[in-house]
Structure formats: C-alpha cells, structure tokens
Design a protein around this motif. Structure first.
Motif, PDB file in Angstrom:
ATOM      1  N   HIS A 139       7.062  -2.246  -6.402  1.00 49.35           N
ATOM      2  CA  HIS A 139       7.442  -2.126  -4.877  1.00 49.35           C
ATOM      3  C   HIS A 139       8.618  -1.632  -4.709  1.00 49.35           C
ATOM      4  O   HIS A 139       9.364  -0.813  -5.667  1.00 49.35           O
ATOM      5  CB  HIS A 139       7.501  -3.662  -4.349  1.00 49.35           C
ATOM      6  CG  HIS A 139       7.380  -3.875  -2.894  1.00 49.35           C
ATOM      7  ND1 HIS A 139       6.491  -2.931  -2.129  1.00 49.35           N
ATOM      8  CD2 HIS A 139       7.857  -4.745  -1.957  1.00 49.35           C
ATOM      9  CE1 HIS A 139       6.842  -3.292  -0.870  1.00 49.35           C
ATOM     10  NE2 HIS A 139       7.678  -4.395  -0.845  1.00 49.35           N
ATOM     11  N   ARG A 140       9.444  -1.884  -3.457  1.00 46.20           N
ATOM     12  CA  ARG A 140      10.756  -0.910  -3.298  1.00 46.20           C
ATOM     13  C   ARG A 140      11.893  -1.918  -3.734  1.00 46.20           C
ATOM     14  O   ARG A 140      12.921  -1.438  -3.417  1.00 46.20           O
ATOM     15  CB  ARG A 140      10.695  -0.522  -1.797  1.00 46.20           C
ATOM     16  CG  ARG A 140       9.703   0.331  -1.354  1.00 46.20           C
ATOM     17  CD  ARG A 140       9.785   0.223   0.178  1.00 46.20           C
ATOM     18  NE  ARG A 140       9.414  -1.012   0.811  1.00 46.20           N
ATOM     19  CZ  ARG A 140       9.816  -1.232   2.102  1.00 46.20           C
ATOM     20  NH1 ARG A 140      10.533  -0.042   2.723  1.00 46.20           N
ATOM     21  NH2 ARG A 140       9.285  -2.100   2.488  1.00 46.20           N
ATOM     22  N   THR A 232      -2.405  -3.222   2.751  1.00 44.70           N
ATOM     23  CA  THR A 232      -1.327  -3.016   3.925  1.00 44.70           C
ATOM     24  C   THR A 232      -2.047  -2.293   4.894  1.00 44.70           C
ATOM     25  O   THR A 232      -1.986  -2.317   6.050  1.00 44.70           O
ATOM     26  CB  THR A 232       0.045  -2.647   3.658  1.00 44.70           C
ATOM     27  OG1 THR A 232       0.611  -3.655   2.403  1.00 44.70           O
ATOM     28  CG2 THR A 232       0.847  -3.019   4.840  1.00 44.70           C
ATOM     29  N   PHE A 233      -2.562  -1.031   4.425  1.00 46.98           N
ATOM     30  CA  PHE A 233      -3.011   0.024   4.993  1.00 46.98           C
ATOM     31  C   PHE A 233      -4.432   0.555   4.712  1.00 46.98           C
ATOM     32  O   PHE A 233      -4.839   0.284   3.730  1.00 46.98           O
ATOM     33  CB  PHE A 233      -2.148   1.222   5.023  1.00 46.98           C
ATOM     34  CG  PHE A 233      -0.807   1.105   5.327  1.00 46.98           C
ATOM     35  CD1 PHE A 233      -0.309   0.873   6.565  1.00 46.98           C
ATOM     36  CD2 PHE A 233       0.164   0.948   4.380  1.00 46.98           C
ATOM     37  CE1 PHE A 233       0.907   0.778   6.982  1.00 46.98           C
ATOM     38  CE2 PHE A 233       1.551   0.731   4.846  1.00 46.98           C
ATOM     39  CZ  PHE A 233       2.057   0.488   5.907  1.00 46.98           C
ATOM     40  N   ALA A 234      -5.177   1.122   5.739  1.00 45.47           N
ATOM     41  CA  ALA A 234      -6.358   2.037   5.568  1.00 45.47           C
ATOM     42  C   ALA A 234      -6.071   3.345   4.858  1.00 45.47           C
ATOM     43  O   ALA A 234      -4.765   3.752   4.846  1.00 45.47           O
ATOM     44  CB  ALA A 234      -7.404   2.109   6.883  1.00 45.47           C
ATOM     45  N   SER A 235      -6.953   4.038   4.408  1.00 42.88           N
ATOM     46  CA  SER A 235      -6.759   5.131   3.753  1.00 42.88           C
ATOM     47  C   SER A 235      -6.051   6.343   4.686  1.00 42.88           C
ATOM     48  O   SER A 235      -5.394   7.315   4.218  1.00 42.88           O
ATOM     49  CB  SER A 235      -7.935   5.910   2.879  1.00 42.88           C
ATOM     50  OG  SER A 235      -8.389   5.056   2.153  1.00 42.88           O
ATOM     51  N   ARG A 240       1.806   6.932   3.720  1.00 40.95           N
ATOM     52  CA  ARG A 240       2.781   5.937   4.094  1.00 40.95           C
ATOM     53  C   ARG A 240       2.815   4.664   2.987  1.00 40.95           C
ATOM     54  O   ARG A 240       3.783   4.097   2.879  1.00 40.95           O
ATOM     55  CB  ARG A 240       2.594   5.241   5.590  1.00 40.95           C
ATOM     56  CG  ARG A 240       3.617   3.970   6.152  1.00 40.95           C
ATOM     57  CD  ARG A 240       3.088   3.926   7.664  1.00 40.95           C
ATOM     58  NE  ARG A 240       4.044   2.667   8.022  1.00 40.95           N
ATOM     59  CZ  ARG A 240       5.325   2.505   8.156  1.00 40.95           C
ATOM     60  NH1 ARG A 240       5.949   3.906   7.919  1.00 40.95           N
ATOM     61  NH2 ARG A 240       6.237   1.697   8.717  1.00 40.95           N
ATOM     62  N   ALA A 241       1.571   4.304   2.865  1.00 43.22           N
ATOM     63  CA  ALA A 241       1.451   3.206   1.866  1.00 43.22           C
ATOM     64  C   ALA A 241       2.341   3.704   0.412  1.00 43.22           C
ATOM     65  O   ALA A 241       2.933   2.904  -0.072  1.00 43.22           O
ATOM     66  CB  ALA A 241      -0.002   3.166   1.080  1.00 43.22           C
ATOM     67  N   ARG A 242       2.401   4.901  -0.120  1.00 43.87           N
ATOM     68  CA  ARG A 242       2.922   5.362  -1.107  1.00 43.87           C
ATOM     69  C   ARG A 242       4.432   5.291  -0.680  1.00 43.87           C
ATOM     70  O   ARG A 242       5.163   4.794  -1.663  1.00 43.87           O
ATOM     71  CB  ARG A 242       2.609   6.858  -1.532  1.00 43.87           C
ATOM     72  CG  ARG A 242       1.149   6.940  -2.225  1.00 43.87           C
ATOM     73  CD  ARG A 242       1.026   8.340  -2.819  1.00 43.87           C
ATOM     74  NE  ARG A 242       0.709   9.242  -1.795  1.00 43.87           N
ATOM     75  CZ  ARG A 242      -0.334   9.385  -1.211  1.00 43.87           C
ATOM     76  NH1 ARG A 242      -1.528   8.930  -1.621  1.00 43.87           N
ATOM     77  NH2 ARG A 242      -0.528  10.502  -0.250  1.00 43.87           N
ATOM     78  N   HIS A 246       3.207   0.314  -1.021  1.00 42.81           N
ATOM     79  CA  HIS A 246       2.003  -0.673  -0.674  1.00 42.81           C
ATOM     80  C   HIS A 246       0.815  -0.178  -1.205  1.00 42.81           C
ATOM     81  O   HIS A 246       0.709   1.048  -1.912  1.00 42.81           O
ATOM     82  CB  HIS A 246       2.018  -0.900   0.838  1.00 42.81           C
ATOM     83  CG  HIS A 246       3.050  -1.705   1.363  1.00 42.81           C
ATOM     84  ND1 HIS A 246       3.046  -3.163   0.960  1.00 42.81           N
ATOM     85  CD2 HIS A 246       4.101  -1.313   2.100  1.00 42.81           C
ATOM     86  CE1 HIS A 246       4.342  -3.545   1.424  1.00 42.81           C
ATOM     87  NE2 HIS A 246       4.829  -2.746   2.216  1.00 42.81           N
ATOM     88  N   THR A 247      -0.362  -0.605  -0.784  1.00 43.28           N
ATOM     89  CA  THR A 247      -1.775  -0.300  -1.496  1.00 43.28           C
ATOM     90  C   THR A 247      -2.477  -0.251  -0.196  1.00 43.28           C
ATOM     91  O   THR A 247      -2.659  -0.901   0.943  1.00 43.28           O
ATOM     92  CB  THR A 247      -2.204  -1.274  -2.483  1.00 43.28           C
ATOM     93  OG1 THR A 247      -1.511  -1.372  -3.499  1.00 43.28           O
ATOM     94  CG2 THR A 247      -3.673  -0.938  -2.829  1.00 43.28           C
ATOM     95  N   THR A 248      -3.495   0.737  -0.160  1.00 43.31           N
ATOM     96  CA  THR A 248      -4.566   1.017   0.950  1.00 43.31           C
ATOM     97  C   THR A 248      -5.756   0.120   0.270  1.00 43.31           C
ATOM     98  O   THR A 248      -6.044  -0.081  -0.770  1.00 43.31           O
ATOM     99  CB  THR A 248      -4.968   2.247   0.881  1.00 43.31           C
ATOM    100  OG1 THR A 248      -5.704   2.837  -0.294  1.00 43.31           O
ATOM    101  CG2 THR A 248      -3.838   3.383   1.297  1.00 43.31           C
TER     102      THR A 248
END
Length: 308
Positions: A139-140, A232-235, A240-242, A246-248
């Motif tokens: 993570h960050r 956290t996100f869709a593809s 943004r996930a990268r 985070h992970t899609t």
C-alpha cells in the motif's frame, strides 16, 4: 466449532450512508477478534450485535479509515469499567501513532493495553489450535494483512472398526483417538492408525486490508476457506488503483482463482459505487469461478470446516 465473520464497515476512505469505514469481527467459538477499526466501529458493533468482548485488535495500516474508531471504542470500554487487557497488533513502526490515538483528548485508559508491532511472516497470536499471523501487503504506507490459520484436526474415529477389533467401549476409545496404542485383554495391541482416519484440515481466513494484488497474499491464501480482499475500484479505474495502492475487482478475482480459494468476499468499496456495486460484483465473478460476494455492512459469513 463455529466461525463467523461480521462486516462492520465496507467502505473505502470516504464513508457513505450505506457503508462505514473498514472494520470486521471474526467470532471463533465465542472468541472475538476485531480487524481494523474505522470511524464509528463501536456503533456498528452495537447495530449488528457482535458484542464488545474483544481482547485482540488487528490493524492493517494507519490510514484514518482503518484506525479512527480506536479512541472512541477505548473510551467506551473505560466508561463500562473494563478491566480485561487489550492487545493491538499492528505493522512495524505503528506503536507511537497508535498510542497517540489511545490518549486522544488527554484520555488515560484505565485498563492495560499492549501495542504489538508485527512484521510480515510473524505470528501475532498463538491460540489454542490456531494462530493469527501477518503477511506482506503493498500500500502507500507500512501495511500488513492478517491470516487466521487453524491447525489440522484429528481424523475421525471409526467406532465400528474399533469394535470389530475387540476394543471395549470406554476409555480405550479416547486413548486411540488421542494417538495412543492400547493393549487388549488377549494381549493384542491396536494402533491408532487402525481406527483413526487421516488428519482433517482446519480453516483458513485471510484479510488483506488495503493493498495491491501481491504474491504474498496469493501464497498465504492458497486453498483458503474465505479470502477477504479489498476491491476499491472497477477495471475502468485500474490506473487509479495502481497509483493509490489499491486493487480492482477483476484483479482480486484473478488472485482468488490462482490461489484456489473457496470463497471470496470483496470489501473497501469506493464511494463512487455507493448506489450500485454491481460492476464490482460482475468483474469479480467473471475472473473467479468460485463463490464471490461484495460485502455490505452487517453481512455475516459462516466459515464451515472444509469437509462440511
């Protein structure tokens, strides 16, 4: 022996009217473990009836949506005259920051609290027939995931076979099931392997917290009964996930497939999907052929033994 997970908060950084920040409780045979403690966790515990009898809190990282519920929960415990000690397990370098939260507003906890910094690969809690260990995440900030891993259980005792061999009903049954040979009245010796089946695997529960999809998660989650992975996100938000660590949903599904997990629960859902998380569900289901679910606040998942 039951194991039940209750999701108290399933939102990403920004809470919504439907989703609180990250927190979940695992109740294993009446012993409760709290994983992360976002803002309002104590109210969610009351709302969903998990109870407050928690002796171990496992923190994945120090971002506010995972820890800002700690001061309020600790102060409520104090108001209720708690005396039992609390252990807070967290990544290396976390102690000073967590102790600051414990003393927010000048509060002095009236019960013992120990902050335990746990490196990836180390065991935080060595319990009766299980352990909870940390694994590396990405993570960050400094972060870890947590895995509850049960020991193998004894094989099933074949009573019919034992009686065929002449073992009298009674204490000798227990001795054999405990792995000890017994001698019969006629001098014959019956070995445990003659009447006890192969060891039966325990359960494995894995919770990632916030992370990119990483090999350490795949390794610790191999064959897991339940993998709780952030999505956290869709593809369409993969970049943004990268960039945010985070992970899609699709990435989480692919990791679950490679690890061969039995069930996948997705959490830490961005507020942009507040009204409709169906895209998250569809992407995970397309990538993972096992059972998957987008967790919501209050969702309960029972984790049975593998043979159940």
């Amino acid at each position: 022996m039951s194991m039940r997970v209750t999701f108290l908060g399933t939102s990403a950084a920004v809470p919504t009217t439907e989703r609180a920040p990250s927190a979940l409780v695992c109740n294993r045979a009446g012993e409760r473990f709290l994983f992360d403690c976002g803002e309002g966790t104590q109210r969610q515990m009351m709302r969903f009836g998990t109870g407050f009898a928690v002796s171990h809190l496992f923190v994945t990282h120090l971002h506010g949506d995972h820890v800002l519920g700690i001061p309020g929960l600790v102060q409520t415990w104090d108001f209720n005259d708690r005396e039992e000690p609390l252990a807070i397990h967290a990544p290396p370098g976390s102690r000073r920051h967590i102790e600051s939260l414990l003393h927010a507003g000048g509060h002095q906890p009236g019960f013992p609290i120990r902050v335990n910094e746990v490196s990836p690969g180390a065991v935080a809690l060595d319990g009766d027939g299980f352990e909870i260990c940390a694994f590396a995440t990405e993570h960050r900030t400094r972060s870890v995931g947590w895995a509850l891993v049960e020991e193998d259980r004894r094989g099933r005792f074949d009573r019919e076979r034992a009686e065929e061999l002449g073992v009298p009903v009674g204490p000798k049954f227990g001795q054999l099931h405990d792995g000890n040979p017994v001698e019969l009245d006629d001098g014959r010796v019956v070995e445990p392997e003659q009447v006890v089946g192969d060891p039966r695997p325990g359960r494995r529960l894995v919770y990632t917290g916030d992370t990119r999809p990483v090999s350490a998660t795949e390794e610790i989650a191999a064959g897991a009964d339940l993998l709780i992975h952030e999505a956290t996100f869709a593809s369409d938000e993969a970049d943004r996930a990268r960039s945010t660590g985070h992970t899609t949903a699709r990435e989480a599904g692919r990791l679950a497939r490679r690890a061969g997990v039995k069930r996948l629960a997705l959490t830490h859902i961005s507020s942009r999907y507040a009204g409709d998380a169906s895209e998250i569900a569809r992407e995970a289901a397309a990538a993972f052929d096992g059972e998957s679910v987008v967790a919501h606040d209050g969702l309960e998942i029972e984790v049975p033994f593998p043979e159940a």
